[in-house]
Write a protein that holds these residues in place. Structure first.
Motif, PDB file in Angstrom:
ATOM      1  N   TYR A 190       0.833  -1.204   0.000  1.00 22.13           N
ATOM      2  CA  TYR A 190       0.000   0.000   0.000  1.00 22.13           C
ATOM      3  C   TYR A 190       0.871   1.260   0.000  1.00 22.13           C
ATOM      4  CZ  TYR A 190      -4.070  -2.963   1.029  1.00 22.13           C
ATOM      5  OH  TYR A 190      -5.064  -3.901   0.977  1.00 22.13           O
ATOM      6  N   ASN A 191       1.665   1.423  -1.061  1.00 21.18           N
ATOM      7  CA  ASN A 191       2.376   2.679  -1.240  1.00 21.18           C
ATOM      8  C   ASN A 191       1.454   3.670  -1.957  1.00 21.18           C
ATOM      9  OD1 ASN A 191       2.506   2.088  -4.080  1.00 21.18           O
ATOM     10  ND2 ASN A 191       4.349   0.862  -3.731  1.00 21.18           N
ATOM     11  N   ASP A 192       1.899   4.904  -2.092  1.00 21.74           N
ATOM     12  CA  ASP A 192       1.015   5.941  -2.643  1.00 21.74           C
ATOM     13  C   ASP A 192       0.552   5.611  -4.054  1.00 21.74           C
ATOM     14  OD1 ASP A 192       1.182   7.364  -0.318  1.00 21.74           O
ATOM     15  OD2 ASP A 192       2.702   8.780  -1.031  1.00 21.74           O
ATOM     16  N   GLU A 193       1.463   5.085  -4.877  1.00 18.84           N
ATOM     17  CA  GLU A 193       1.114   4.761  -6.260  1.00 18.84           C
ATOM     18  C   GLU A 193       0.047   3.674  -6.321  1.00 18.84           C
ATOM     19  OE1 GLU A 193       3.220   3.075 -10.373  1.00 18.84           O
ATOM     20  OE2 GLU A 193       4.455   3.563  -8.616  1.00 18.84           O
ATOM     21  N   ASN A 194       0.246   2.607  -5.563  1.00 20.79           N
ATOM     22  CA  ASN A 194      -0.718   1.508  -5.567  1.00 20.79           C
ATOM     23  C   ASN A 194      -2.049   1.916  -4.947  1.00 20.79           C
ATOM     24  OD1 ASN A 194       0.881  -0.346  -6.895  1.00 20.79           O
ATOM     25  ND2 ASN A 194       1.752  -1.190  -5.010  1.00 20.79           N
ATOM     26  N   LYS A 195      -2.003   2.729  -3.884  1.00 15.59           N
ATOM     27  CA  LYS A 195      -3.241   3.218  -3.271  1.00 15.59           C
ATOM     28  C   LYS A 195      -4.075   3.998  -4.282  1.00 15.59           C
ATOM     29  CE  LYS A 195      -2.154   3.645   1.671  1.00 15.59           C
ATOM     30  NZ  LYS A 195      -1.978   4.618   2.775  1.00 15.59           N
ATOM     31  N   LYS A 196      -3.406   4.849  -5.036  1.00 15.73           N
ATOM     32  CA  LYS A 196      -4.122   5.649  -6.035  1.00 15.73           C
ATOM     33  C   LYS A 196      -4.737   4.755  -7.107  1.00 15.73           C
ATOM     34  CE  LYS A 196      -3.587   9.718  -9.039  1.00 15.73           C
ATOM     35  NZ  LYS A 196      -4.417   9.193 -10.134  1.00 15.73           N
ATOM     36  N   GLU A 197      -3.983   3.735  -7.540  1.00 20.39           N
ATOM     37  CA  GLU A 197      -4.495   2.835  -8.578  1.00 20.39           C
ATOM     38  C   GLU A 197      -5.645   1.977  -8.054  1.00 20.39           C
ATOM     39  OE1 GLU A 197      -2.864  -0.394 -11.858  1.00 20.39           O
ATOM     40  OE2 GLU A 197      -1.428   0.707 -10.618  1.00 20.39           O
ATOM     41  N   ILE A 198      -5.542   1.533  -6.802  1.00 17.67           N
ATOM     42  CA  ILE A 198      -6.638   0.766  -6.203  1.00 17.67           C
ATOM     43  C   ILE A 198      -7.910   1.605  -6.183  1.00 17.67           C
ATOM     44  CG2 ILE A 198      -7.487  -0.174  -4.003  1.00 17.67           C
ATOM     45  CD1 ILE A 198      -4.569  -1.117  -3.477  1.00 17.67           C
ATOM     46  N   TYR A 199      -7.782   2.855  -5.759  1.00 13.39           N
ATOM     47  CA  TYR A 199      -8.934   3.766  -5.701  1.00 13.39           C
ATOM     48  C   TYR A 199      -9.456   4.089  -7.106  1.00 13.39           C
ATOM     49  CZ  TYR A 199     -11.690   7.976  -4.787  1.00 13.39           C
ATOM     50  OH  TYR A 199     -12.702   8.899  -4.734  1.00 13.39           O
ATOM     51  N   ASP A 200      -8.575   4.561  -7.972  1.00 12.71           N
ATOM     52  CA  ASP A 200      -8.999   5.020  -9.302  1.00 12.71           C
ATOM     53  C   ASP A 200      -9.632   3.900 -10.121  1.00 12.71           C
ATOM     54  OD1 ASP A 200      -8.081   7.539  -8.711  1.00 12.71           O
ATOM     55  OD2 ASP A 200      -6.252   7.399  -9.920  1.00 12.71           O
ATOM     56  N   SER A 201      -9.067   2.701 -10.054  1.00 15.53           N
ATOM     57  CA  SER A 201      -9.573   1.596 -10.867  1.00 15.53           C
ATOM     58  C   SER A 201     -11.008   1.229 -10.484  1.00 15.53           C
ATOM     59  CB  SER A 201      -8.670   0.369 -10.733  1.00 15.53           C
ATOM     60  OG  SER A 201      -8.613  -0.082  -9.390  1.00 15.53           O
ATOM     61  N   ARG A 202     -11.352   1.388  -9.220  1.00 14.92           N
ATOM     62  CA  ARG A 202     -12.709   1.082  -8.761  1.00 14.92           C
ATOM     63  C   ARG A 202     -13.680   2.226  -9.067  1.00 14.92           C
ATOM     64  NH1 ARG A 202      -9.258  -1.950  -6.456  1.00 14.92           N
ATOM     65  NH2 ARG A 202      -9.758  -3.857  -5.314  1.00 14.92           N
ATOM     66  N   GLU A 240      -2.488  -7.076   6.349  1.00 14.75           N
ATOM     67  CA  GLU A 240      -3.924  -6.912   6.597  1.00 14.75           C
ATOM     68  C   GLU A 240      -4.736  -8.030   5.953  1.00 14.75           C
ATOM     69  OE1 GLU A 240      -7.125  -3.346   5.936  1.00 14.75           O
ATOM     70  OE2 GLU A 240      -6.190  -4.204   4.159  1.00 14.75           O
ATOM     71  N   LEU A 241      -4.279  -8.505   4.805  1.00 19.92           N
ATOM     72  CA  LEU A 241      -5.017  -9.520   4.066  1.00 19.92           C
ATOM     73  C   LEU A 241      -5.168 -10.810   4.867  1.00 19.92           C
ATOM     74  CD1 LEU A 241      -3.495  -8.996   0.494  1.00 19.92           C
ATOM     75  CD2 LEU A 241      -5.539  -7.947   1.490  1.00 19.92           C
ATOM     76  N   MET A 242      -4.215 -11.072   5.780  1.00 15.83           N
ATOM     77  CA  MET A 242      -4.294 -12.278   6.604  1.00 15.83           C
ATOM     78  C   MET A 242      -4.667 -11.996   8.055  1.00 15.83           C
ATOM     79  SD  MET A 242      -3.981 -14.951   4.881  1.00 15.83           S
ATOM     80  CE  MET A 242      -3.972 -16.007   6.302  1.00 15.83           C
ATOM     81  N   LEU A 243      -4.355 -10.797   8.545  1.00 16.36           N
ATOM     82  CA  LEU A 243      -4.526 -10.534   9.974  1.00 16.36           C
ATOM     83  C   LEU A 243      -5.827  -9.832  10.327  1.00 16.36           C
ATOM     84  CD1 LEU A 243      -0.884  -9.448  10.944  1.00 16.36           C
ATOM     85  CD2 LEU A 243      -1.945 -11.709  11.127  1.00 16.36           C
ATOM     86  N   LYS A 244      -6.480  -9.196   9.372  1.00 18.34           N
ATOM     87  CA  LYS A 244      -7.736  -8.528   9.698  1.00 18.34           C
ATOM     88  C   LYS A 244      -8.820  -9.567   9.975  1.00 18.34           C
ATOM     89  CE  LYS A 244     -11.218  -5.187   8.383  1.00 18.34           C
ATOM     90  NZ  LYS A 244     -11.632  -4.073   7.516  1.00 18.34           N
ATOM     91  N   SER A 245      -9.563  -9.359  11.041  1.00 23.37           N
ATOM     92  CA  SER A 245     -10.634 -10.288  11.410  1.00 23.37           C
ATOM     93  C   SER A 245     -11.913  -9.876  10.692  1.00 23.37           C
ATOM     94  CB  SER A 245     -10.851 -10.279  12.926  1.00 23.37           C
ATOM     95  OG  SER A 245     -11.765 -11.282  13.296  1.00 23.37           O
ATOM     96  N   ARG A 246     -12.283 -10.677   9.692  1.00 22.50           N
ATOM     97  CA  ARG A 246     -13.510 -10.422   8.925  1.00 22.50           C
ATOM     98  C   ARG A 246     -14.582 -11.381   9.430  1.00 22.50           C
ATOM     99  NH1 ARG A 246      -9.116  -9.888   5.749  1.00 22.50           N
ATOM    100  NH2 ARG A 246      -8.950  -8.092   4.350  1.00 22.50           N
ATOM    101  N   ALA A 305       8.000 -10.720   5.847  1.00 18.90           N
ATOM    102  CA  ALA A 305       7.746 -11.477   4.619  1.00 18.90           C
ATOM    103  C   ALA A 305       6.915 -10.676   3.625  1.00 18.90           C
ATOM    104  CB  ALA A 305       7.037 -12.788   4.960  1.00 18.90           C
ATOM    105  N   SER A 306       5.982  -9.890   4.143  1.00 19.18           N
ATOM    106  CA  SER A 306       5.093  -9.136   3.255  1.00 19.18           C
ATOM    107  C   SER A 306       5.859  -8.110   2.420  1.00 19.18           C
ATOM    108  CB  SER A 306       4.000  -8.432   4.069  1.00 19.18           C
ATOM    109  OG  SER A 306       4.545  -7.390   4.862  1.00 19.18           O
ATOM    110  N   ILE A 307       6.970  -7.633   2.941  1.00 17.51           N
ATOM    111  CA  ILE A 307       7.805  -6.702   2.178  1.00 17.51           C
ATOM    112  C   ILE A 307       8.419  -7.408   0.971  1.00 17.51           C
ATOM    113  CG2 ILE A 307       9.892  -5.269   2.241  1.00 17.51           C
ATOM    114  CD1 ILE A 307       9.320  -4.832   5.253  1.00 17.51           C
ATOM    115  N   PHE A 308       8.897  -8.632   1.198  1.00 19.71           N
ATOM    116  CA  PHE A 308       9.568  -9.368   0.127  1.00 19.71           C
ATOM    117  C   PHE A 308       8.591  -9.895  -0.926  1.00 19.71           C
ATOM    118  CE2 PHE A 308      12.742  -9.552   3.513  1.00 19.71           C
ATOM    119  CZ  PHE A 308      13.888  -9.204   2.808  1.00 19.71           C
ATOM    120  N   ILE A 309       7.396 -10.288  -0.504  1.00 15.84           N
ATOM    121  CA  ILE A 309       6.432 -10.808  -1.495  1.00 15.84           C
ATOM    122  C   ILE A 309       5.445  -9.733  -1.952  1.00 15.84           C
ATOM    123  CG2 ILE A 309       6.645 -13.174  -0.660  1.00 15.84           C
ATOM    124  CD1 ILE A 309       4.011 -12.881   0.780  1.00 15.84           C
ATOM    125  N   LYS A 310       5.725  -8.500  -1.534  1.00 15.48           N
ATOM    126  CA  LYS A 310       4.993  -7.329  -2.017  1.00 15.48           C
ATOM    127  C   LYS A 310       3.490  -7.436  -1.784  1.00 15.48           C
ATOM    128  CE  LYS A 310       8.534  -6.215  -5.423  1.00 15.48           C
ATOM    129  NZ  LYS A 310       8.856  -5.969  -6.852  1.00 15.48           N
TER     130      LYS A 310
END
Length: 296
Positions: free
Chosen positions: A72-84, A264-270, A255-260
């Motif tokens: 979730y860097n600035d570039e990816n955040k913007k693309e996640i938002y804009d694409s939706r 949150e995808l695993m630790l957030k309680s949904r 690990a999340s840094i290395f696999i980009k």
């Protein structure tokens, strides 16, 4: 029926396409890289010739949006938002120009719109929606979809949990982790995992299309979420893997840094419950994780 699936070449889109084709429906796919006869070019930003496909169509399903499986860097955040937002906005503009637009528009959303919750079960009525990057993305996404009300068009946002299937999505990754002996609990392991089998996902979408009283925000998830620790335990047992090394939070962060990706995808309680589907008579084929594992 004629069904249009925007951004329909991914895991969910491919399975929906096969589901509807098996029912002898006509399916058209809007995609950036058309390769087959039923695929039409669109850039998800501007109106083009694809708009003609919406005319006299019965159903529009929009699955567009950059994957959140990234940093979730600035570039990816913007693309996640804009694409939706952009894809939802341009579809609305195209619909406004149609003489005979689709009768129902189902727009993707996510069960991650609800807060991290280990005890509170989030239904459509009682769900608690919070304030962080992921939840705000979902709120903006749904707001864009419902911004304009079109007469005779039923709008639905699909608050979808983790979708489990053999040919994509999260399950092959879970399976691989377990086979490597790393299938222990992630973090504390008490985070709730809301999930749905791909077959039930497709059936739920079809159920919503066929039930004309259903509209608005709908949770697309199996009725029995379970803890991360229990999910991984059942998976190991099914694969006959005798042990699973647990992953503490610090290791996941590293690990999340290395696999980009993001932890949150695993630790957030949904902790999400499909109240509207069940109240209206939808029957899950795979209502608990054990049944889903048998099929998978």
């Amino acid at each position: 029926m004629k069904i249009i699936i925007a951004a329909g070449t991914g895991f969910l889109g491919k399975n929906l396409e096969q589901f509807f084709l098996s029912k002898n429906q006509e399916v058209k796919i809007l995609t950036r890289n058309p390769k087959r006869n039923n695929e039409i070019f669109w850039d998800s930003k501007t109106i083009g010739a694809w708009k003609n496909e919406l005319e006299n169509a019965d159903v529009l399903i929009n699955l567009a949006g950059k994957s959140v499986d990234c940093r979730y860097n600035d570039e990816n955040k913007k693309e996640i938002y804009d694409s939706r937002i952009n894809s939802t906005r341009v579809l609305q503009s195209a619909i406004d120009e149609c003489k005979n637009p689709p009768k129902i528009w189902l727009n993707a959303s996510s069960a991650t719109i609800y807060i991290h919750s280990e005890t509170h079960l989030n239904t459509e009525k009682t769900g608690i929606i919070g304030d962080d990057f992921s939840m705000n993305i979902c709120k903006s996404w749904e707001k864009e979809c419902f911004k304009l009300e079109n007469k005779n068009i039923r709008k639905v946002t699909l608050r979808t949990s983790i979708v489990l299937g053999k040919n994509g999505g999260a399950f092959p990754k879970f399976k691989q982790i377990a086979k490597f002996g790393l299938g222990g609990k992630q973090g504390k392991g008490n985070q709730m995992m809301s999930w749905i089998h791909i077959d039930d996902f497709c059936e739920a979408v079809n159920f919503i299309i066929e039930n004309e009283n259903l509209k608005g925000e709908i949770n697309i998830t199996a009725p029995k979420p379970l803890t991360n620790e229990e999910m991984m335990k059942q998976l190991r047992e099914k694969l006959k893997i005798p042990f699973g090394v647990p992953s503490p939070v610090w290791l996941l962060e590293l690990a999340s840094i290395f696999i980009k990706t993001e932890t949150e995808l695993m630790l957030k309680s949904r902790n999400v419950y499909p109240e509207i589907l069940l109240e209206n008579g939808f029957q899950f084929k795979y209502d608990d994780f054990g049944k889903a594992l048998e099929k998978l």
